[in-house]
Design a protein around this motif. Structure first.
Motif, PDB file in Angstrom:
ATOM      1  N   PHE A 165       0.861  -1.180   0.000  1.00  0.00           N
ATOM      2  CA  PHE A 165       0.000   0.000   0.000  1.00  0.00           C
ATOM      3  C   PHE A 165       0.897   1.229   0.000  1.00  0.00           C
ATOM      4  O   PHE A 165       1.672   1.446   0.927  1.00  0.00           O
ATOM      5  CB  PHE A 165      -0.917  -0.012   1.229  1.00  0.00           C
ATOM      6  N   ILE A 166       0.801   2.017  -1.073  1.00  0.00           N
ATOM      7  CA  ILE A 166       1.653   3.193  -1.256  1.00  0.00           C
ATOM      8  C   ILE A 166       0.785   4.433  -1.404  1.00  0.00           C
ATOM      9  O   ILE A 166      -0.236   4.407  -2.094  1.00  0.00           O
ATOM     10  CB  ILE A 166       2.543   3.024  -2.508  1.00  0.00           C
ATOM     11  N   VAL A 167       1.204   5.516  -0.793  1.00  0.00           N
ATOM     12  CA  VAL A 167       0.536   6.810  -0.952  1.00  0.00           C
ATOM     13  C   VAL A 167       1.509   7.748  -1.656  1.00  0.00           C
ATOM     14  O   VAL A 167       2.685   7.828  -1.294  1.00  0.00           O
ATOM     15  CB  VAL A 167       0.121   7.398   0.408  1.00  0.00           C
ATOM     16  N   GLY A 168       1.037   8.447  -2.658  1.00  0.00           N
ATOM     17  CA  GLY A 168       1.906   9.375  -3.370  1.00  0.00           C
ATOM     18  C   GLY A 168       1.128  10.197  -4.366  1.00  0.00           C
ATOM     19  O   GLY A 168      -0.096  10.097  -4.466  1.00  0.00           O
ATOM     20  N   SER A 169       1.831  11.034  -5.113  1.00  0.00           N
ATOM     21  CA  SER A 169       1.181  11.793  -6.168  1.00  0.00           C
ATOM     22  C   SER A 169       0.622  10.806  -7.190  1.00  0.00           C
ATOM     23  O   SER A 169       1.210   9.752  -7.437  1.00  0.00           O
ATOM     24  CB  SER A 169       2.171  12.753  -6.839  1.00  0.00           C
ATOM     25  N   TRP A 170      -0.502  11.144  -7.781  1.00  0.00           N
ATOM     26  CA  TRP A 170      -1.213  10.160  -8.608  1.00  0.00           C
ATOM     27  C   TRP A 170      -0.379   9.668  -9.782  1.00  0.00           C
ATOM     28  O   TRP A 170      -0.379   8.474 -10.093  1.00  0.00           O
ATOM     29  CB  TRP A 170      -2.540  10.739  -9.093  1.00  0.00           C
ATOM     30  N   ASP A 171       0.372  10.563 -10.424  1.00  0.00           N
ATOM     31  CA  ASP A 171       1.160  10.150 -11.582  1.00  0.00           C
ATOM     32  C   ASP A 171       2.339   9.269 -11.162  1.00  0.00           C
ATOM     33  O   ASP A 171       2.686   8.298 -11.843  1.00  0.00           O
ATOM     34  CB  ASP A 171       1.649  11.366 -12.367  1.00  0.00           C
ATOM     35  N   THR A 172       2.940   9.606 -10.012  1.00  0.00           N
ATOM     36  CA  THR A 172       4.030   8.789  -9.486  1.00  0.00           C
ATOM     37  C   THR A 172       3.540   7.392  -9.116  1.00  0.00           C
ATOM     38  O   THR A 172       4.233   6.395  -9.343  1.00  0.00           O
ATOM     39  CB  THR A 172       4.648   9.468  -8.244  1.00  0.00           C
ATOM     40  N   THR A 173       2.343   7.320  -8.561  1.00  0.00           N
ATOM     41  CA  THR A 173       1.789   6.033  -8.152  1.00  0.00           C
ATOM     42  C   THR A 173       1.564   5.120  -9.355  1.00  0.00           C
ATOM     43  O   THR A 173       1.840   3.914  -9.290  1.00  0.00           O
ATOM     44  CB  THR A 173       0.461   6.248  -7.392  1.00  0.00           C
ATOM     45  N   ILE A 174       1.086   5.696 -10.451  1.00  0.00           N
ATOM     46  CA  ILE A 174       0.918   4.915 -11.677  1.00  0.00           C
ATOM     47  C   ILE A 174       2.275   4.438 -12.184  1.00  0.00           C
ATOM     48  O   ILE A 174       2.432   3.280 -12.601  1.00  0.00           O
ATOM     49  CB  ILE A 174       0.190   5.745 -12.751  1.00  0.00           C
ATOM     50  N   GLU A 175       3.273   5.325 -12.131  1.00  0.00           N
ATOM     51  CA  GLU A 175       4.623   4.959 -12.572  1.00  0.00           C
ATOM     52  C   GLU A 175       5.189   3.822 -11.721  1.00  0.00           C
ATOM     53  O   GLU A 175       5.820   2.891 -12.241  1.00  0.00           O
ATOM     54  CB  GLU A 175       5.537   6.181 -12.502  1.00  0.00           C
ATOM     55  N   LEU A 176       4.967   3.893 -10.418  1.00  0.00           N
ATOM     56  CA  LEU A 176       5.415   2.819  -9.525  1.00  0.00           C
ATOM     57  C   LEU A 176       4.723   1.500  -9.858  1.00  0.00           C
ATOM     58  O   LEU A 176       5.365   0.447  -9.877  1.00  0.00           O
ATOM     59  CB  LEU A 176       5.136   3.200  -8.067  1.00  0.00           C
ATOM     60  N   LEU A 207      -7.385  10.931  -5.386  1.00  0.00           N
ATOM     61  CA  LEU A 207      -8.168  11.708  -4.424  1.00  0.00           C
ATOM     62  C   LEU A 207      -7.587  13.093  -4.228  1.00  0.00           C
ATOM     63  O   LEU A 207      -6.451  13.369  -4.615  1.00  0.00           O
ATOM     64  CB  LEU A 207      -8.192  10.962  -3.076  1.00  0.00           C
ATOM     65  N   SER A 208      -8.369  13.958  -3.592  1.00  0.00           N
ATOM     66  CA  SER A 208      -7.886  15.304  -3.281  1.00  0.00           C
ATOM     67  C   SER A 208      -6.865  15.230  -2.140  1.00  0.00           C
ATOM     68  O   SER A 208      -6.878  14.274  -1.348  1.00  0.00           O
ATOM     69  CB  SER A 208      -9.047  16.209  -2.881  1.00  0.00           C
ATOM     70  N   PRO A 209      -5.975  16.214  -2.016  1.00  0.00           N
ATOM     71  CA  PRO A 209      -4.895  16.154  -1.013  1.00  0.00           C
ATOM     72  C   PRO A 209      -5.382  15.999   0.435  1.00  0.00           C
ATOM     73  O   PRO A 209      -4.694  15.379   1.246  1.00  0.00           O
ATOM     74  CB  PRO A 209      -4.159  17.487  -1.199  1.00  0.00           C
ATOM     75  N   LYS A 210      -6.539  16.540   0.766  1.00  0.00           N
ATOM     76  CA  LYS A 210      -7.017  16.516   2.146  1.00  0.00           C
ATOM     77  C   LYS A 210      -7.949  15.339   2.434  1.00  0.00           C
ATOM     78  O   LYS A 210      -8.502  15.245   3.527  1.00  0.00           O
ATOM     79  CB  LYS A 210      -7.718  17.833   2.480  1.00  0.00           C
ATOM     80  N   TYR A 211      -8.109  14.462   1.463  1.00  0.00           N
ATOM     81  CA  TYR A 211      -8.994  13.309   1.656  1.00  0.00           C
ATOM     82  C   TYR A 211      -8.376  12.355   2.676  1.00  0.00           C
ATOM     83  O   TYR A 211      -7.181  12.059   2.613  1.00  0.00           O
ATOM     84  CB  TYR A 211      -9.184  12.587   0.327  1.00  0.00           C
ATOM     85  N   MET A 257      -7.497   6.796   5.443  1.00  0.00           N
ATOM     86  CA  MET A 257      -8.252   5.570   5.717  1.00  0.00           C
ATOM     87  C   MET A 257      -9.369   5.364   4.693  1.00  0.00           C
ATOM     88  O   MET A 257      -9.597   4.253   4.215  1.00  0.00           O
ATOM     89  CB  MET A 257      -8.826   5.601   7.133  1.00  0.00           C
ATOM     90  N   LYS A 258     -10.075   6.451   4.359  1.00  0.00           N
ATOM     91  CA  LYS A 258     -11.131   6.335   3.356  1.00  0.00           C
ATOM     92  C   LYS A 258     -10.522   6.089   1.972  1.00  0.00           C
ATOM     93  O   LYS A 258     -11.088   5.361   1.155  1.00  0.00           O
ATOM     94  CB  LYS A 258     -11.991   7.604   3.344  1.00  0.00           C
ATOM     95  N   GLY A 259      -9.365   6.700   1.747  1.00  0.00           N
ATOM     96  CA  GLY A 259      -8.672   6.463   0.491  1.00  0.00           C
ATOM     97  C   GLY A 259      -8.257   5.013   0.345  1.00  0.00           C
ATOM     98  O   GLY A 259      -8.284   4.445  -0.752  1.00  0.00           O
ATOM     99  N   ALA A 260      -7.881   4.394   1.463  1.00  0.00           N
ATOM    100  CA  ALA A 260      -7.498   2.985   1.446  1.00  0.00           C
ATOM    101  C   ALA A 260      -8.680   2.112   1.039  1.00  0.00           C
ATOM    102  O   ALA A 260      -8.523   1.130   0.306  1.00  0.00           O
ATOM    103  CB  ALA A 260      -6.983   2.572   2.822  1.00  0.00           C
TER     104      ALA A 260
END
Length: 222
Positions: free
Chosen positions: A21-32, A59-63, A66-69
């Motif tokens: 489970f990784i959290v990051g900028s959306w484009d970086t996450t796709i690259e990973l 998701l938005s930065p302040k989301y 836990m809900k994002g998970a």
């Protein structure tokens, strides 16, 4: 992989067994995700008995994390349950669209990159993306089929006008022609002229690539 690709734009929440489970900028996450899939395929010697599926929640930065998970888990579940030409799993899902890594993802990403490049070079306007998304929203898609048949002639009319109204490059004209042909004649074995194996209607894939290109364009402009 994480250290090589994006140690400053992401962080690992959990990694163990066959799960991460990784959290990051959306484009970086796709690259990973792409890099993990590539290395996993090499590690397993491209053995089809082993597959890798993942889900990304954008998701938005302040989301709340836990809900994002929860949302990313829903995307992961969609990827694991995705069927492409009878093949299960081995998919990535984000923006509510699971794509088979080998048969669908590459062609969709190539279309996204083409749209993005044309936008950045000001050869294509965002109105093209908007028209694709509007026609997709009004198409009444059901089981990968268009139920509102006026979508075909309305999309042809709108895009043909766009092609004739401006002095477009050969690359843009070919893009528009491919979109009309593939969507209206349901050429589901091609995506912007590139071979693809999929059960999706071409309009679904064009709309997803348009959303992805718009997201990337907005990020770089901001």
């Amino acid at each position: 992989i994480w250290k090589e690709v994006a140690p400053e734009q992401s962080f690992i929440i959990y990694s163990g067994g066959d799960d991460v489970f990784i959290v990051g900028s959306w484009d970086t996450t796709i690259e990973l995700a792409e890099r993990i899939k590539k290395d996993f395929t090499e590690y397993t010697c491209s053995n089809p008995a082993f597959s890798l599926s993942g889900g990304i929640a954008i998701l938005s930065p302040k989301y709340p994390i836990m809900k994002g998970a929860v949302e990313s888990a829903e995307e992961e579940s969609a990827a694991k349950n995705h069927l492409c030409q009878g093949a299960a799993k081995n998919s990535i899902s984000f923006m509510d669209m699971p794509l088979n890594w080998d048969m669908e993802y590459k062609a969709v990403k190539e279309l996204k990159t083409t749209l993005y490049d044309l936008l950045m070079n000001k050869q294509l306007t965002k109105s093209f993306l908007s028209k694709i998304l509007i026609h997709h929203a009004n198409a009444g898609m059901n089981n990968h089929k268009v139920t509102q048949y006026k979508t075909f002639w309305m999309l042809t009319y709108d895009l043909s006008r766009m092609k004739n109204r401006y002095d477009k490059s050969d690359r843009v004209n070919a893009l528009i022609d491919n979109c009309i042909k593939e969507v209206c004649y349901n050429s589901s074995n091609k995506l912007n002229g590139v071979d693809i194996c999929t059960d999706y209607h071409p309009l679904e894939l064009w709309a997803f690539a348009a959303r992805w290109a718009e997201l990337e364009y907005r990020k770089d402009k901001e």
